[in-house]
Scaffold this motif. Structure first.
Motif, PDB file in Angstrom:
ATOM      1  N   GLU A   1     -12.684  -0.159 -13.405  1.00 55.34           N
ATOM      2  CA  GLU A   1     -13.982  -0.445 -14.222  1.00 55.34           C
ATOM      3  C   GLU A   1     -14.293   0.831 -14.898  1.00 55.34           C
ATOM      4  OE1 GLU A   1     -16.988  -1.390 -11.210  1.00 55.34           O
ATOM      5  OE2 GLU A   1     -15.941  -3.370 -10.871  1.00 55.34           O
ATOM      6  N   GLN A   2     -13.878   2.282 -14.424  1.00 53.16           N
ATOM      7  CA  GLN A   2     -14.244   3.412 -14.999  1.00 53.16           C
ATOM      8  C   GLN A   2     -13.172   3.560 -16.335  1.00 53.16           C
ATOM      9  OE1 GLN A   2     -16.163   5.895 -14.727  1.00 53.16           O
ATOM     10  NE2 GLN A   2     -17.412   4.711 -13.116  1.00 53.16           N
ATOM     11  N   PHE A   3     -11.940   3.071 -16.108  1.00 51.52           N
ATOM     12  CA  PHE A   3     -11.096   3.140 -17.085  1.00 51.52           C
ATOM     13  C   PHE A   3     -11.628   2.239 -18.411  1.00 51.52           C
ATOM     14  CE2 PHE A   3      -7.006   1.279 -19.012  1.00 51.52           C
ATOM     15  CZ  PHE A   3      -6.416   2.470 -19.472  1.00 51.52           C
ATOM     16  N   ALA A   4     -11.896   0.954 -18.073  1.00 51.21           N
ATOM     17  CA  ALA A   4     -12.059   0.200 -19.090  1.00 51.21           C
ATOM     18  C   ALA A   4     -13.466   0.502 -19.486  1.00 51.21           C
ATOM     19  CB  ALA A   4     -12.027  -1.473 -18.539  1.00 51.21           C
TER      20      ALA A   4
ATOM     21  N   LEU B   1     -13.337   2.962 -22.257  1.00 48.31           N
ATOM     22  CA  LEU B   1     -12.647   2.486 -23.172  1.00 48.31           C
ATOM     23  C   LEU B   1     -13.420   1.812 -24.487  1.00 48.31           C
ATOM     24  CD1 LEU B   1      -8.816   1.721 -22.289  1.00 48.31           C
ATOM     25  CD2 LEU B   1      -9.807   3.695 -23.326  1.00 48.31           C
ATOM     26  N   VAL B   2     -14.254   1.014 -23.724  1.00 48.52           N
ATOM     27  CA  VAL B   2     -14.985   0.108 -24.614  1.00 48.52           C
ATOM     28  C   VAL B   2     -16.411   0.608 -25.251  1.00 48.52           C
ATOM     29  CG1 VAL B   2     -13.930  -1.974 -23.690  1.00 48.52           C
ATOM     30  CG2 VAL B   2     -16.291  -1.014 -22.604  1.00 48.52           C
ATOM     31  N   GLN B   3     -16.784   2.122 -24.793  1.00 46.62           N
ATOM     32  CA  GLN B   3     -17.768   2.709 -25.124  1.00 46.62           C
ATOM     33  C   GLN B   3     -17.541   2.722 -26.688  1.00 46.62           C
ATOM     34  OE1 GLN B   3     -17.901   6.472 -23.328  1.00 46.62           O
ATOM     35  NE2 GLN B   3     -18.832   5.548 -21.393  1.00 46.62           N
TER      36      GLN B   3
ATOM     37  N   VAL C   1      -6.461  -4.648 -17.464  1.00 46.18           N
ATOM     38  CA  VAL C   1      -7.635  -4.251 -17.491  1.00 46.18           C
ATOM     39  C   VAL C   1      -8.229  -4.065 -19.006  1.00 46.18           C
ATOM     40  CG1 VAL C   1      -9.246  -2.481 -16.950  1.00 46.18           C
ATOM     41  CG2 VAL C   1      -7.901  -3.462 -15.151  1.00 46.18           C
ATOM     42  N   ARG C   2      -7.407  -3.433 -19.747  1.00 43.72           N
ATOM     43  CA  ARG C   2      -7.741  -2.928 -21.100  1.00 43.72           C
ATOM     44  C   ARG C   2      -7.978  -4.016 -22.150  1.00 43.72           C
ATOM     45  NH1 ARG C   2      -5.145  -1.833 -25.285  1.00 43.72           N
ATOM     46  NH2 ARG C   2      -2.982  -2.275 -24.072  1.00 43.72           N
ATOM     47  N   SER C   3      -6.868  -4.765 -22.367  1.00 45.91           N
ATOM     48  CA  SER C   3      -6.365  -5.508 -23.412  1.00 45.91           C
ATOM     49  C   SER C   3      -7.490  -6.407 -23.792  1.00 45.91           C
ATOM     50  CB  SER C   3      -4.963  -6.266 -23.261  1.00 45.91           C
ATOM     51  OG  SER C   3      -4.079  -5.260 -23.679  1.00 45.91           O
ATOM     52  N   PRO C   4      -7.907  -7.344 -23.086  1.00 42.09           N
ATOM     53  CA  PRO C   4      -8.801  -8.501 -23.175  1.00 42.09           C
ATOM     54  C   PRO C   4     -10.196  -7.882 -23.652  1.00 42.09           C
ATOM     55  CG  PRO C   4      -8.030  -8.742 -21.051  1.00 42.09           C
ATOM     56  CD  PRO C   4      -7.784  -7.451 -21.432  1.00 42.09           C
ATOM     57  N   LEU C   5     -10.525  -6.506 -23.413  1.00 38.46           N
ATOM     58  CA  LEU C   5     -11.705  -6.142 -23.875  1.00 38.46           C
ATOM     59  C   LEU C   5     -11.924  -5.245 -24.891  1.00 38.46           C
ATOM     60  CD1 LEU C   5     -12.618  -4.838 -20.033  1.00 38.46           C
ATOM     61  CD2 LEU C   5     -13.751  -6.708 -21.340  1.00 38.46           C
ATOM     62  N   GLN C   6     -10.575  -4.176 -25.017  1.00 40.06           N
ATOM     63  CA  GLN C   6     -10.876  -3.378 -26.109  1.00 40.06           C
ATOM     64  C   GLN C   6     -10.383  -4.122 -27.279  1.00 40.06           C
ATOM     65  OE1 GLN C   6      -7.534  -0.312 -26.149  1.00 40.06           O
ATOM     66  NE2 GLN C   6      -8.611   1.308 -26.642  1.00 40.06           N
ATOM     67  N   SER C   7      -9.187  -4.853 -27.241  1.00 36.45           N
ATOM     68  CA  SER C   7      -8.759  -5.306 -28.488  1.00 36.45           C
ATOM     69  C   SER C   7      -9.891  -6.122 -29.402  1.00 36.45           C
ATOM     70  CB  SER C   7      -7.651  -6.332 -28.163  1.00 36.45           C
ATOM     71  OG  SER C   7      -6.524  -5.753 -27.551  1.00 36.45           O
TER      72      SER C   7
ATOM     73  N   GLU D   1     -21.274  -4.535 -18.952  1.00 34.86           N
ATOM     74  CA  GLU D   1     -20.771  -3.974 -17.692  1.00 34.86           C
ATOM     75  C   GLU D   1     -20.299  -5.286 -16.705  1.00 34.86           C
ATOM     76  OE1 GLU D   1     -23.544  -1.658 -15.420  1.00 34.86           O
ATOM     77  OE2 GLU D   1     -23.769   0.063 -16.968  1.00 34.86           O
ATOM     78  N   ASP D   2     -21.072  -6.410 -16.981  1.00 30.62           N
ATOM     79  CA  ASP D   2     -20.713  -7.632 -16.308  1.00 30.62           C
ATOM     80  C   ASP D   2     -19.227  -8.031 -16.751  1.00 30.62           C
ATOM     81  OD1 ASP D   2     -22.578  -7.785 -14.688  1.00 30.62           O
ATOM     82  OD2 ASP D   2     -23.880  -9.226 -16.042  1.00 30.62           O
ATOM     83  N   ASP D   3     -18.875  -7.796 -18.142  1.00 30.36           N
ATOM     84  CA  ASP D   3     -17.862  -8.417 -18.639  1.00 30.36           C
ATOM     85  C   ASP D   3     -16.615  -7.399 -18.023  1.00 30.36           C
ATOM     86  OD1 ASP D   3     -18.824 -10.127 -20.476  1.00 30.36           O
ATOM     87  OD2 ASP D   3     -19.128  -8.635 -21.947  1.00 30.36           O
ATOM     88  N   VAL D   4     -17.049  -6.121 -18.126  1.00 35.53           N
ATOM     89  CA  VAL D   4     -15.760  -5.131 -17.781  1.00 35.53           C
ATOM     90  C   VAL D   4     -15.646  -5.522 -16.326  1.00 35.53           C
ATOM     91  CG1 VAL D   4     -15.472  -2.666 -16.813  1.00 35.53           C
ATOM     92  CG2 VAL D   4     -16.555  -3.362 -19.101  1.00 35.53           C
ATOM     93  N   ARG D   5     -16.670  -5.856 -15.257  1.00 35.72           N
ATOM     94  CA  ARG D   5     -16.286  -6.189 -13.899  1.00 35.72           C
ATOM     95  C   ARG D   5     -15.721  -7.431 -13.764  1.00 35.72           C
ATOM     96  NH1 ARG D   5     -21.501  -6.154 -12.849  1.00 35.72           N
ATOM     97  NH2 ARG D   5     -21.485  -3.788 -12.450  1.00 35.72           N
ATOM     98  N   THR D   6     -15.839  -8.509 -14.646  1.00 36.92           N
ATOM     99  CA  THR D   6     -15.115  -9.689 -14.679  1.00 36.92           C
ATOM    100  C   THR D   6     -13.710  -9.343 -14.742  1.00 36.92           C
ATOM    101  OG1 THR D   6     -17.073 -10.813 -14.948  1.00 36.92           O
ATOM    102  CG2 THR D   6     -15.057 -12.105 -15.309  1.00 36.92           C
ATOM    103  N   SER D   7     -13.450  -8.797 -15.759  1.00 37.08           N
ATOM    104  CA  SER D   7     -12.221  -8.475 -16.434  1.00 37.08           C
ATOM    105  C   SER D   7     -11.344  -7.689 -15.415  1.00 37.08           C
ATOM    106  CB  SER D   7     -12.031  -7.765 -17.760  1.00 37.08           C
ATOM    107  OG  SER D   7     -10.919  -7.580 -18.181  1.00 37.08           O
TER     108      SER D   7
END
Length: 222
Positions: free
Chosen positions: A108-111, A114-116, A182-188, A200-206
């Motif tokens: 959660e901290q890493f992702a 990265l998406v900030q 953790v990263r790819s589905p969100l950051q890409s 935050e919910d998206d990050v938690r779910t991923s």
């Protein structure tokens, strides 16, 4: 992800001197904070050292004495940002946090970092610089992704020594797989579409999905 929001205006994350810092440390933090803003707004080549001083205060002489040149302050700013990403790994390792809880916190901290918006802009900037400034790109890899992988490998080894997961000589590779999950589905998506901002919910779910798959595979046990 179900909750994609349009971005709000966001200033770069502040770089602050530690409590009780000396005057030199406070001045250094002010330079780094101004440099972050200038580099993200103007890019590396267009950024001007005088503009950093104008925003931070102080003098060009002090700026050059602390960082050497524009590349020096850029790399110092980058190192400061990367330390924010790796800090959680050190906390969980030292606390010997149980593996499922620790991976969730790390993920959660890493992702989340990265998406900030400012992290996305910094990543775009580094990718754009990589061909012309390979040494800067290599330093980014050393300070960021490589250090995160090594830190996660150390955490996984600690959890294996505690008997929570099987022993392996591939923890750095396994850690890379977890971080990519953790990263790819969100950051890409966020990098390619300026209107996509994971919540935050998206990050938690991923992260929940990645932890479950990483620890329990296709069995779905957790």
């Amino acid at each position: 992800m179900n909750s994609i929001q349009k971005p709000k205006a966001s200033a770069p994350a502040a770089i602050k001197a530690p409590e009780g810092a000396s005057r030199a440390e406070i001045r250094r933090a002010a330079f780094l904070e101004a440099a972050q803003e200038v580099f993200l707004e103007q890019g590396f080549e267009a950024a001007n050292m005088s503009e950093i001083v104008r925003q931070a205060g102080g003098s060009l002489a002090t700026l050059y004495s602390q960082f050497g040149d524009k590349e020096g302050i850029f790399l110092a700013m980058l190192e400061t940002r990367m330390k924010e990403v790796t800090a959680t790994l050190e906390v969980e390792l030292q606390a010997h946090t149980p593996v499922e809880e620790g991976l969730r916190r790390i993920g959660e901290q890493f992702a989340g970092k990265l998406v900030q918006p400012n992290s996305l802009e910094l990543y775009r900037l580094i990718v754009g610089m990589a061909k012309k400034y390979p040494d800067i790109a290599a330093t980014f890899m050393k300070l960021g992704p490589n250090k995160v992988r090594a830190g996660l490998a150390a955490y996984l080894q600690d959890r294996a020594d505690a008997g929570e997961i099987p022993q392996s000589d591939q923890y750095e590779t396994l850690g890379s797989l977890f971080l990519d999950m953790v990263r790819s589905p969100l950051q890409s998506r966020a990098l390619l579409d300026a209107n996509v901002r994971p919540t935050e919910d998206d990050v938690r779910t991923s992260v929940d999905r990645a932890v479950c798959m990483f620890l329990y595979g296709l069995s779905g046990k957790h």
